[in-house]
Motif scaffolding. Structure first.
Motif: not given
Length: 166
Positions: A23-30, A39-47, A81-87, A144-147
């Motif tokens: 998904s291109s939507k964040p999956n970490i709570d914050f 701003q220009d941050a781009q998210f890629i996330s998956f469980n 849960k894993m999420m990457t943030v570019a920019n 970001f890793l949420d374990v």
């Protein structure tokens, strides 16, 4: 009846595999529950579906002659849960750290390696650690890793020792 059974099995498999969708939507709570301006941050996330991943992780650890402590740690994991943030920005990372402090996460370790920072934060009930957040910061790219699981301080110490010995 056979067609109904096949449709039901296909529906169950589809339901279980939905967590594999990137998904291109964040999956970490914050990031997902705030009105923060990213701003220009781009998210890629998956469980990570653990019923599929655990056997492969254990096999890979055994093939690399990892200790049984590492394999035992994998058995204690219940959700990832894993999420990457570019920019991403440093201000965003600081606000995330303040959010975690407010949510009663303890900063356990900060490791610097080749210009990258790795932070390990935990949330525990008594002696049992229920949630571990691992943040890898590399300039503008972040992971970001949420374990979630049931760990002890000794489990995490052993894992840090195992990885730092290499």
């Amino acid at each position: 009846m056979k067609i109904l059974k096949n449709i039901l099995l296909f529906g169950c498999a589809l339901f279980l595999m939905q967590s594999c969708i990137v998904s291109s939507k964040p999956n970490i709570d914050f990031f997902s529950k705030s009105n923060y301006d990213f701003q220009d941050a781009q998210f890629i996330s998956f469980n990570v579906p653990l019923f599929l991943a655990k056997p492969y992780i254990k096999k890979a650890l055994r093939e690399e002659s990892e200790s049984e402590a590492a394999i035992a740690m994998v058995k204690k994991v219940s959700k990832i849960k894993m999420m990457t943030v570019a920019n991403g920005s440093e201000a965003m990372l600081k606000d995330y750290a303040n959010y975690l402090k407010h949510e009663n996460y303890e900063d356990w370790a900060t490791i610097k390696h080749d210009g990258d920072n790795v932070n390990i934060r935990v949330k525990q009930k008594g002696d049992v650690i229920k949630n571990m957040l691992i943040t890898v910061n590399s300039k503008k790219d972040m992971v970001f890793l949420d374990v979630k699981g049931s760990f002890t301080a000794d489990d995490i110490s052993r894992m840090i020792t195992i990885t730092s010995d290499k």
